[in-house]
Design a protein around this motif. Sequence first.
Motif, PDB file in Angstrom:
ATOM      1  N   GLN A  49      19.724 -18.156 -16.740  1.00 39.23           N
ATOM      2  CA  GLN A  49      21.301 -18.107 -16.226  1.00 39.23           C
ATOM      3  C   GLN A  49      21.757 -19.508 -16.613  1.00 39.23           C
ATOM      4  O   GLN A  49      20.957 -20.442 -16.255  1.00 39.23           O
ATOM      5  CB  GLN A  49      21.459 -17.890 -14.496  1.00 39.23           C
ATOM      6  N   ILE A  50      22.893 -19.408 -16.997  1.00 38.68           N
ATOM      7  CA  ILE A  50      23.363 -20.895 -17.524  1.00 38.68           C
ATOM      8  C   ILE A  50      24.792 -21.066 -17.080  1.00 38.68           C
ATOM      9  O   ILE A  50      25.751 -20.340 -16.949  1.00 38.68           O
ATOM     10  CB  ILE A  50      23.650 -20.529 -19.071  1.00 38.68           C
ATOM     11  N   LEU A  51      25.110 -22.246 -16.617  1.00 39.49           N
ATOM     12  CA  LEU A  51      26.251 -23.085 -16.375  1.00 39.49           C
ATOM     13  C   LEU A  51      26.332 -24.201 -17.166  1.00 39.49           C
ATOM     14  O   LEU A  51      25.714 -25.285 -17.107  1.00 39.49           O
ATOM     15  CB  LEU A  51      26.217 -23.466 -14.858  1.00 39.49           C
ATOM     16  N   LYS A  62      24.066 -28.508 -19.536  1.00 35.93           N
ATOM     17  CA  LYS A  62      24.024 -27.289 -18.906  1.00 35.93           C
ATOM     18  C   LYS A  62      23.010 -27.315 -17.672  1.00 35.93           C
ATOM     19  O   LYS A  62      22.184 -28.366 -17.682  1.00 35.93           O
ATOM     20  CB  LYS A  62      23.649 -26.188 -19.752  1.00 35.93           C
ATOM     21  N   ILE A  63      23.266 -26.524 -16.783  1.00 35.67           N
ATOM     22  CA  ILE A  63      22.438 -26.418 -15.749  1.00 35.67           C
ATOM     23  C   ILE A  63      21.720 -24.754 -15.976  1.00 35.67           C
ATOM     24  O   ILE A  63      22.302 -24.025 -16.032  1.00 35.67           O
ATOM     25  CB  ILE A  63      23.048 -26.281 -14.265  1.00 35.67           C
ATOM     26  N   VAL A  89      17.064 -32.169 -24.057  1.00 37.35           N
ATOM     27  CA  VAL A  89      16.267 -32.853 -23.207  1.00 37.35           C
ATOM     28  C   VAL A  89      16.091 -31.934 -21.940  1.00 37.35           C
ATOM     29  O   VAL A  89      17.438 -31.773 -21.590  1.00 37.35           O
ATOM     30  CB  VAL A  89      16.661 -34.242 -22.824  1.00 37.35           C
ATOM     31  N   ILE A  90      15.199 -31.882 -21.220  1.00 42.40           N
ATOM     32  CA  ILE A  90      15.099 -30.741 -20.113  1.00 42.40           C
ATOM     33  C   ILE A  90      14.942 -31.772 -19.029  1.00 42.40           C
ATOM     34  O   ILE A  90      13.836 -32.587 -19.145  1.00 42.40           O
ATOM     35  CB  ILE A  90      14.196 -29.656 -20.137  1.00 42.40           C
ATOM     36  N   SER A 155      19.935 -29.247 -18.922  1.00 39.27           N
ATOM     37  CA  SER A 155      19.543 -29.265 -20.272  1.00 39.27           C
ATOM     38  C   SER A 155      20.780 -30.045 -21.085  1.00 39.27           C
ATOM     39  O   SER A 155      21.878 -29.855 -20.961  1.00 39.27           O
ATOM     40  CB  SER A 155      19.739 -27.874 -20.973  1.00 39.27           C
ATOM     41  N   PHE A 156      20.284 -31.221 -21.626  1.00 32.44           N
ATOM     42  CA  PHE A 156      20.984 -32.203 -22.269  1.00 32.44           C
ATOM     43  C   PHE A 156      20.731 -31.949 -23.635  1.00 32.44           C
ATOM     44  O   PHE A 156      19.565 -32.101 -23.982  1.00 32.44           O
ATOM     45  CB  PHE A 156      20.942 -33.564 -21.697  1.00 32.44           C
ATOM     46  N   SER A 157      21.726 -31.760 -24.585  1.00 34.29           N
ATOM     47  CA  SER A 157      21.262 -31.553 -26.111  1.00 34.29           C
ATOM     48  C   SER A 157      22.469 -32.087 -26.959  1.00 34.29           C
ATOM     49  O   SER A 157      23.698 -32.395 -26.513  1.00 34.29           O
ATOM     50  CB  SER A 157      21.149 -30.062 -26.235  1.00 34.29           C
ATOM     51  N   THR A 158      22.123 -32.123 -28.163  1.00 34.01           N
ATOM     52  CA  THR A 158      22.929 -32.304 -29.245  1.00 34.01           C
ATOM     53  C   THR A 158      23.730 -31.079 -29.340  1.00 34.01           C
ATOM     54  O   THR A 158      23.797 -30.077 -28.729  1.00 34.01           O
ATOM     55  CB  THR A 158      22.121 -32.633 -30.314  1.00 34.01           C
ATOM     56  N   LYS A 159      24.405 -30.877 -30.319  1.00 38.25           N
ATOM     57  CA  LYS A 159      25.397 -29.933 -30.589  1.00 38.25           C
ATOM     58  C   LYS A 159      24.894 -28.473 -30.444  1.00 38.25           C
ATOM     59  O   LYS A 159      23.797 -28.208 -30.649  1.00 38.25           O
ATOM     60  CB  LYS A 159      26.051 -29.852 -32.087  1.00 38.25           C
TER      61      LYS A 159
END
Length: 180
Positions: A49-51, A62-63, A89-90, A155-159
Motif C-alpha cells: 500500500q502506497i501513500l 512515499k509512505i 532510501v528506506i 521511501s525517499f527517492s530520486t525521480k
Amino acid sequence: MITRKDFKEVCQKSLEMIQEAGIYLTEEDKKNITAADFGLNNIKKEGVQILTLFDTDRMAAKILVLLPYQTEPEHWHPPVGDDPGKEEVIRGIWGDLTFYIPGEDNMKEGFIVGGKEKCYTMRHEIAIAPGDQLILPPGTKHWFQAGKRGAVMYSFSTKVTDLLDQFTDPNIVRETKIEE
C-alpha cells in the motif's frame, strides 16, 4: 486484478497502521492512499500500500505499508534513458520489516512465498527497525516483507519511474487494475 472490496479493506487497514505509527494524515492524504497487487490477485500475501507524499521531476517521498506477513515482490529500478535508475532510501517507522538484497544468504526471519522460490532470489536479510535506514542504489535487486505486526516505512527517492520497474516474477503486471 483486485476487487474493490479488497482494495478498500487493505487501504483502510494501512491508514490505521500509519496513524498508529504516529504520523498525522490530512483528509487529502487519506483519499490518496492506493494499493498494488502486481496482477497476482493475492494482495494480502503479495502487494504493498502506497501513500505518495510528493513526487516532483527530481525527487519523491512515499509512505509504504505492508500488512502482517505481506511481501512486496522482488524487483529493481532500471536505467531510464540517461538516468541511471531510481535511487531509494528506506527508513523504518513502525512494525516488523525485513529487506532482502544482494549478498550472502543469511535468511532466517522471513519466508519465500509458497511456490515462488525462483521469483525471490535475493536472500541476504536485513532487519529494519524504526529509525533504521537502507540505501538502495539504482538497479539493486530487492524485495521486502513484514512480520506479524506489519510494517510502515518511508521511501525517499530520486525521480519515480515505478511503472518501469523490473520484476523477477514473470507473472507480474505493474499497473493495478480494480474490479468493480
